[in-house]
Write an enzyme that holds these catalytic residues in place. Structure first.
Site, PDB file in Angstrom:
ATOM      1  N   ASP A  52       0.705  -1.293  -0.052  1.00 60.44           N
ATOM      2  CA  ASP A  52       0.001  -0.154  -0.132  1.00 60.44           C
ATOM      3  C   ASP A  52       0.911   1.245   0.031  1.00 60.44           C
ATOM      4  O   ASP A  52       1.991   1.209   0.339  1.00 60.44           O
ATOM      5  CB  ASP A  52      -0.949   0.024   1.114  1.00 60.44           C
ATOM      6  N   TYR A 113       7.063 -10.095   6.770  1.00 65.50           N
ATOM      7  CA  TYR A 113       7.032  -8.519   6.930  1.00 65.50           C
ATOM      8  C   TYR A 113       7.558  -8.207   8.394  1.00 65.50           C
ATOM      9  O   TYR A 113       7.613  -8.939   9.282  1.00 65.50           O
ATOM     10  CB  TYR A 113       5.450  -8.228   7.123  1.00 65.50           C
TER      11      TYR A 113
END
EC number: 5.4.99.12
Length: 251
Positions: A52, A113
């Site tokens: 994003d 992540y």
């Protein structure tokens, strides 16, 4: 057409995300433009993770097909040169030739992540837009203990964005560790795939545990509610980094 696997690093701050969009500057579009300047081709990159706006990457993986059989080092250096000239905050770390059966997105076995929380009273300077600034003292051990309730296969409806387009909210979480190193609290999470905003939702909810507003039981209750309204706050994008993608080789 030869296929190339790219490992990409970028500062997500100035971009609307990975995916090319009609309005706004995207990482994908910037790299595709650099390729066009290099080889004259209009091409499309496919990536392991469509990060994003504001999300960073130290090891995004993408693939691309080129008409000419260029050397991998030539591709890396030429595309990087055009990215530098365009003042992009993107670096192609590595390029290697691969087979046409390799797909950066669908061949991935795991995605990793990192979420960084800078936990101190003083505002951030060097880490501004690179970590989430949380002033209230966090109990990283309590966060880690609670996080283990999320491991395994679950319906993660609570922790996905309402606009998430995934067909199913069920995912299998392989790792969710929270550690402290000085003022930095780091959350490392691994799974084959994730829902939209899932990692940031984990970070925001675990922050509630860290400051003492939630217990581990509260986090588990939120998970079991299967209701987006039960989620804690969604942590900001700039603390999130895509740090690795695993594949089964060879292709």
């Amino acid at each position: 057409m030869p296929r190339y696997k790219l490992t990409v690093e970028y500062d997500g701050t100035p971009y609307v995300g990975w995916q090319r969009q009609e309005n706004g500057h995207a990482v994908q579009g910037a790299i595709e433009q650099a390729f066009k300047k290099f080889c004259g081709e209009d091409l499309t990159l496919s990536a392991a993770g469509r990060t994003d706006a504001g999300v960073h990457a130290t090891a995004q993986v993408a693939h691309v097909d080129l008409a000419k059989d260029w050397g991998a080092g030539k591709v890396r250096d030429a595309v990087n040169a055009h990215l530098v000239m365009a003042d992009e905050r993107i670096s192609i770390l590595n390029v290697e030739k691969t087979t046409d059966t390799f797909d950066a997105r669908f061949s991935a076995r795991a995605r990793h992540y990192l979420y960084r929380i800078h936990n101190r009273r003083a505002p951030l300077a060097v880490d501004y837009q690179r970590a989430w600034w949380v002033q209230k003292q966090l109990d990283a051990d309590a966060m880690h203990e609670a996080a283990q309730r999320l491991l395994g296969e679950h319906d993660f409806t609570t922790f996905r964005a309402t606009q998430c387009q995934a067909k199913s909210p069920v995912k299998t979480l392989d790792r969710l560790d929270v550690t402290r190193n000085g003022d930095m609290v780091e959350m490392r999470v691994s799974a084959r795939s994730f829902l939209h905003n899932q990692v940031r939702s984990f970070a925001g909810s675990l922050m509630e545990v860290g400051v003492g507003r939630w217990t581990a039981d509260d986090l588990q209750a939120a998970l079991e509610a299967r209701d987006r309204k039960a989620c804690g706050q969604v942590a900001p994008p700039y603390g999130l980094y895509l740090v690795g993608v695993d594949y089964a080789f060879p292709f």
